[in-house]
Motif scaffolding. Structure first.
Motif, short mmCIF file in Angstrom:
data_model
loop_
_atom_site.label_atom_id
_atom_site.label_comp_id
_atom_site.label_asym_id
_atom_site.label_seq_id
_atom_site.Cartn_x
_atom_site.Cartn_y
_atom_site.Cartn_z
N GLY A 54 8.92 9.55 -6.06
CA GLY A 54 9.74 9.43 -7.27
C GLY A 54 9.42 10.51 -8.29
N TRP A 55 8.12 10.77 -8.51
CA TRP A 55 7.73 11.82 -9.46
C TRP A 55 8.18 13.19 -8.98
CZ3 TRP A 55 6.51 11.37 -14.32
CH2 TRP A 55 5.96 10.16 -14.79
N THR A 56 8.24 13.37 -7.66
CA THR A 56 8.70 14.66 -7.13
C THR A 56 10.18 14.88 -7.43
OG1 THR A 56 7.09 14.48 -5.35
CG2 THR A 56 8.88 16.04 -5.03
N TYR A 57 10.98 13.85 -7.19
CA TYR A 57 12.42 14.00 -7.32
C TYR A 57 12.92 13.87 -8.77
CZ TYR A 57 12.71 13.79 -2.25
OH TYR A 57 12.57 14.07 -0.92
N ALA A 66 2.00 23.90 -18.56
CA ALA A 66 1.41 22.71 -19.20
C ALA A 66 2.19 21.45 -18.81
CB ALA A 66 1.41 22.89 -20.72
N GLY A 67 3.53 21.58 -18.73
CA GLY A 67 4.35 20.44 -18.31
C GLY A 67 4.06 20.05 -16.87
N ILE A 68 3.89 21.05 -16.00
CA ILE A 68 3.59 20.75 -14.60
C ILE A 68 2.26 20.00 -14.49
CG2 ILE A 68 2.99 21.81 -12.38
CD1 ILE A 68 4.96 24.08 -13.14
N ILE A 69 1.26 20.45 -15.25
CA ILE A 69 -0.05 19.77 -15.23
C ILE A 69 0.09 18.35 -15.77
CG2 ILE A 69 -2.36 19.81 -16.22
CD1 ILE A 69 -2.18 22.88 -16.14
N ALA A 70 0.89 18.18 -16.83
CA ALA A 70 1.09 16.84 -17.39
C ALA A 70 1.74 15.91 -16.37
CB ALA A 70 1.96 16.94 -18.66
N ILE A 71 2.69 16.44 -15.61
CA ILE A 71 3.33 15.63 -14.56
C ILE A 71 2.30 15.20 -13.52
CG2 ILE A 71 4.97 15.71 -12.64
CD1 ILE A 71 6.58 17.74 -14.41
N GLY A 72 1.44 16.15 -13.12
CA GLY A 72 0.41 15.82 -12.13
C GLY A 72 -0.54 14.74 -12.63
N GLY A 85 0.81 -1.22 0.00
CA GLY A 85 0.00 0.00 0.00
C GLY A 85 0.84 1.26 0.00
N SER A 86 2.05 1.17 0.57
CA SER A 86 2.92 2.36 0.62
C SER A 86 3.59 2.63 -0.72
CB SER A 86 4.00 2.16 1.68
OG SER A 86 4.94 1.19 1.26
N PHE A 87 3.54 1.67 -1.65
CA PHE A 87 4.19 1.87 -2.95
C PHE A 87 3.62 3.07 -3.68
CE2 PHE A 87 5.52 -2.87 -3.54
CZ PHE A 87 6.44 -2.70 -2.53
N ARG A 88 2.34 3.38 -3.44
CA ARG A 88 1.74 4.55 -4.10
C ARG A 88 2.48 5.82 -3.69
NH1 ARG A 88 -2.95 2.02 -2.19
NH2 ARG A 88 -3.11 3.61 -0.58
N ILE A 89 2.72 5.95 -2.37
CA ILE A 89 3.41 7.15 -1.89
C ILE A 89 4.85 7.16 -2.39
CG2 ILE A 89 4.08 8.44 0.18
CD1 ILE A 89 1.72 7.11 1.60
N LEU A 90 5.45 5.97 -2.45
CA LEU A 90 6.82 5.86 -2.93
C LEU A 90 6.93 6.36 -4.38
CD1 LEU A 90 9.38 4.72 -1.54
CD2 LEU A 90 9.09 2.68 -2.93
N TYR A 91 5.94 6.00 -5.21
CA TYR A 91 5.94 6.46 -6.59
C TYR A 91 5.74 7.97 -6.66
CZ TYR A 91 6.52 3.35 -10.52
OH TYR A 91 7.07 2.60 -11.51
N GLY A 133 12.57 13.32 -20.87
CA GLY A 133 11.93 13.27 -19.56
C GLY A 133 11.11 14.52 -19.29
N VAL A 134 10.17 14.43 -18.39
CA VAL A 134 9.30 15.57 -18.13
C VAL A 134 10.05 16.72 -17.45
CG1 VAL A 134 7.11 14.31 -18.07
CG2 VAL A 134 8.53 14.39 -16.04
N GLY A 135 11.05 16.39 -16.62
CA GLY A 135 11.85 17.43 -15.99
C GLY A 135 12.62 18.22 -17.03
N TYR A 136 13.22 17.49 -18.00
CA TYR A 136 13.94 18.16 -19.10
C TYR A 136 12.97 19.03 -19.90
CZ TYR A 136 15.38 18.58 -23.94
OH TYR A 136 15.63 19.06 -25.19
N MET A 137 11.77 18.50 -20.13
CA MET A 137 10.77 19.21 -20.93
C MET A 137 10.42 20.56 -20.28
SD MET A 137 7.27 17.39 -22.22
CE MET A 137 6.55 17.44 -20.58
N VAL A 138 10.21 20.55 -18.95
CA VAL A 138 9.86 21.77 -18.22
C VAL A 138 11.05 22.73 -18.19
CG1 VAL A 138 9.25 22.68 -15.95
CG2 VAL A 138 8.08 20.66 -16.84
N GLU A 139 12.24 22.19 -17.95
CA GLU A 139 13.43 23.05 -17.87
C GLU A 139 13.74 23.69 -19.22
OE1 GLU A 139 14.93 24.16 -15.50
OE2 GLU A 139 16.91 24.82 -16.18
N ALA A 140 13.55 22.93 -20.32
CA ALA A 140 13.79 23.49 -21.66
C ALA A 140 12.83 24.63 -21.94
CB ALA A 140 13.64 22.38 -22.71
#
Length: 277
Positions: A197-200, A231-237, A188-194, A212-219
């Motif tokens: 992961g998306w945060t970091y 738009a990238g932030i919303i896509a990540i969410g 059940g904790s795997f959800r929070i773990l993921y 990667g989405v981080g590269y996409m936002v930074e570019a």
């Protein structure tokens, strides 16, 4: 609907959905007011309609799906290494106190330290390629999972162990029993773990990344295209929410007995008679 002042009184599904829609509607309305009323500069908060257009551009021109998959793959590799290392180690720590008191003095401070401070160290250790990104994500998730595994193993009732010993179980069999008893809660904790992961992954992909989405936002940020940034932030969410939903569905499939237990633990839903009062 239960009275708003009633503590821990559950509400009907349709009210839950309605409140969620109302909350997001309020967010969008405030967004419109702030941008159309020129209360904030355009570079600080772009117009919602422009962000929707940028979302379409991300899909058609910037391979949004491919970038999301690349980020997911990095998280999945770090997640897999975390599971392989943290679950056996946490199981042993929860089973044998001397192991816990040997490992925990190192692990406990690591959980409190900001992982962003370690990014230069990971660049120095692993360079700026995939090894650094996966290692950084592993470090961000590992100590959280380790503490959770120890906690869930410690929650297993001693009566279960005593029964196993009475029936002739040896030490490896008792440890295996602890694993089986605690694993549904660990899963059940795997959800929070993921989610972690998306945060970091955004931070990891801002360093020498080509996908990667981080590269996409930074570019997008480098060329001051803040509509594309939002738009990238919303896509990540959205991507993080979908993966969380998939893990929840998998948990319900693998451990269906957990759901009745949760419903039983929840306060009773008010009946029609009680609602009239």
């Amino acid at each position: 609907m239960a009275h708003p002042s009633t503590i821990r009184r559950p509400i009907a599904k349709q009210w839950q959905l309605g409140l969620g829609v109302a909350a997001w509607t309020l967010v969008v309305v405030v967004w419109f007011v702030l941008t159309r009323g020129d209360l904030l500069p355009p570079l600080a908060l772009p117009d919602p309609a422009g962000v929707v257009t940028a979302m379409v551009r991300l899909w058609t021109e910037y391979d949004l799906l491919g970038n999301v998959f690349q980020s997911w793959w990095r998280i999945a590799q770090a997640f897999g290494w975390c599971v392989v290392v943290a679950i056996p180690l946490g199981l042993v720590m929860g089973s044998f106190p001397w192991v816990y008191h040997f490992v925990n003095p190192v692990a406990a401070p690591m959980r409190s330290m900001p992982i962003t401070a370690f990014l230069p160290a990971f660049i120095a250790l692993f360079g700026m390629d995939e090894g650094m990104k996966v290692g950084f994500l592993f470090f961000g998730m590992f100590f959280y999972l380790l503490s959770l595994v120890v906690e869930e193993v410690n929650k297993v009732d001693n009566a279960l162990l005593e029964t196993a010993y009475t029936l002739g179980a040896n030490v490896p069999q008792a440890v295996w029993l602890l694993f089986r008893a605690s694993f549904p809660a660990i899963f059940g904790s795997f959800r929070i773990l993921y989610d972690i992961g998306w945060t970091y992954v955004i931070l990891a992909e801002m360093v020498n990344s080509r996908r990667g989405v981080g590269y996409m936002v930074e570019a997008a940020r480098k060329v001051l295209d803040f509509e594309r940034v939002y738009a990238g932030i919303i896509a990540i969410g959205v991507a993080a929410f979908l993966f969380r939903w998939l893990l929840t569905a998998l948990e319900s499939r693998l451990f269906p007995w957990q759901q009745p237990a949760l419903r039983q633990a929840a306060p009773p839903v008010p009946t029609g008679h009680a609602t009239k009062e």
